[in-house]
Scaffold this motif. Structure first.
Motif, short mmCIF file in Angstrom:
data_model
loop_
_atom_site.label_atom_id
_atom_site.label_comp_id
_atom_site.label_asym_id
_atom_site.label_seq_id
_atom_site.Cartn_x
_atom_site.Cartn_y
_atom_site.Cartn_z
N LEU A 129 35.99 51.17 71.23
CA LEU A 129 36.42 50.02 70.43
C LEU A 129 37.94 49.85 70.34
O LEU A 129 38.42 48.91 69.70
N VAL A 130 38.70 50.75 70.97
CA VAL A 130 40.16 50.64 70.94
C VAL A 130 40.58 49.37 71.67
O VAL A 130 40.08 49.06 72.75
N THR A 131 41.48 48.63 71.05
CA THR A 131 41.98 47.40 71.68
C THR A 131 43.37 47.66 72.25
O THR A 131 44.21 48.27 71.60
N ASP A 132 43.58 47.21 73.47
CA ASP A 132 44.85 47.42 74.14
C ASP A 132 45.79 46.22 74.00
O ASP A 132 46.99 46.34 74.15
N THR A 133 45.21 45.07 73.76
CA THR A 133 46.00 43.85 73.64
C THR A 133 45.53 43.07 72.42
O THR A 133 44.48 43.35 71.85
N ALA A 134 46.32 42.10 72.05
CA ALA A 134 45.95 41.27 70.91
C ALA A 134 44.65 40.53 71.21
O ALA A 134 44.46 39.98 72.29
N LEU A 135 43.76 40.54 70.24
CA LEU A 135 42.50 39.84 70.38
C LEU A 135 42.71 38.34 70.19
O LEU A 135 43.55 37.93 69.39
N PRO A 136 41.97 37.50 70.91
CA PRO A 136 42.11 36.06 70.73
C PRO A 136 41.94 35.67 69.26
O PRO A 136 41.00 36.09 68.60
N GLY A 137 42.89 34.91 68.77
CA GLY A 137 42.88 34.50 67.38
C GLY A 137 43.55 35.48 66.43
O GLY A 137 43.75 35.18 65.26
N TRP A 138 43.90 36.67 66.93
CA TRP A 138 44.55 37.70 66.11
C TRP A 138 45.91 38.10 66.69
O TRP A 138 46.43 39.17 66.38
N GLU A 139 46.51 37.27 67.52
CA GLU A 139 47.75 37.63 68.21
C GLU A 139 48.89 37.93 67.24
O GLU A 139 49.58 38.94 67.37
N GLU A 140 49.12 37.05 66.27
CA GLU A 140 50.20 37.24 65.31
C GLU A 140 49.95 38.47 64.44
O GLU A 140 50.87 39.23 64.14
N HIS A 142 48.24 41.15 65.25
CA HIS A 142 48.45 42.31 66.12
C HIS A 142 49.94 42.61 66.23
O HIS A 142 50.36 43.77 66.14
N ARG A 143 50.74 41.56 66.40
CA ARG A 143 52.20 41.71 66.50
C ARG A 143 52.77 42.30 65.21
O ARG A 143 53.59 43.21 65.25
#
Length: 192
Positions: A129-140, A142-143
């Motif tokens: 379940l580890v995410t390597d990049t920002a998920l669509p709709g969660w970019e800001e 994640h940043r």
């Protein structure tokens, strides 16, 4: 420095045995210092403009030992909250802050549920379940999480590093993974 520490064989041996793998910063002061530092990081995460900390587990899930602090972060504006029949579901991003070194892992969106009489549900951290990049709709969002962690010199690890195998024969006492163990298991493990 923290990212290199994540795959260092000596550090991984210490982490697999629940020993701090860093002697820098809060880790130089022992367990109480680390817990205080991680509480400070969680408080900083809760001050993000678009996000808030909905829940945090410092108590090792009530028993045993967790090598990480489980943090659940959601949108501050309430747009990810749904209520029906006395139950509330909240979508958010689980984050694991390692107690053994300045490392963290961010996971894909999850839903935490709570209901009458304190009933509820949540998932546990998993490498898959580890995410390597920002998920669509969660970019800001994640940043913002990345900025807070960077400000505290905590390395956010990706699945490539966390998926590396541990050296042969190295065991990890954990309910979260099975042999053959990997870097994720050394840093993020829980035993009841």
């Amino acid at each position: 420095m923290s990212r290199e520490l994540a795959a260092d064989p000596a550090a991984l041996r210490r982490a697999a045995n629940d020993q701090p793998a860093s002697a820098a910063g809060a880790w130089a002061g022992g367990t109480a210092s680390v817990e205080g530092f991680l509480r400070w990081v969680v408080a900083d995460l809760d001050r993000m403009p678009a996000l808030s900390v909905l829940g945090v587990e410092f108590g090792h899930y009530g028993s045993g030992y967790a090598s990480y602090v489980d943090v659940f972060i959601t949108r501050r504006d309430g747009s990810t909250r749904r209520s029906e029949n006395g139950w509330t579901d909240v979508e958010g991003l689980p984050l694991a802050l390692c107690r053994l070194a300045p490392l963290a892992a961010l996971f894909t969106c999850d839903i935490r549920s709570s209901g009458p009489d304190g009933a509820g549900s949540r998932g546990l951290p998993q490498l898959s379940l580890v995410t390597d990049t920002a998920l669509p709709g969660w970019e800001e969002e994640h940043r913002q999480i990345g900025q807070v962690l960077e400000r505290h010199d905590i390395a956010l690890l990706d699945s490539q590093v966390l998926g590396l195998p541990l050296e042969a024969g190295l065991q990890v006492e954990t309910f979260l993974g099975n042999p053959p163990y990997n870097v994720f298991d050394a840093w993020f493990h829980w035993m009841d």
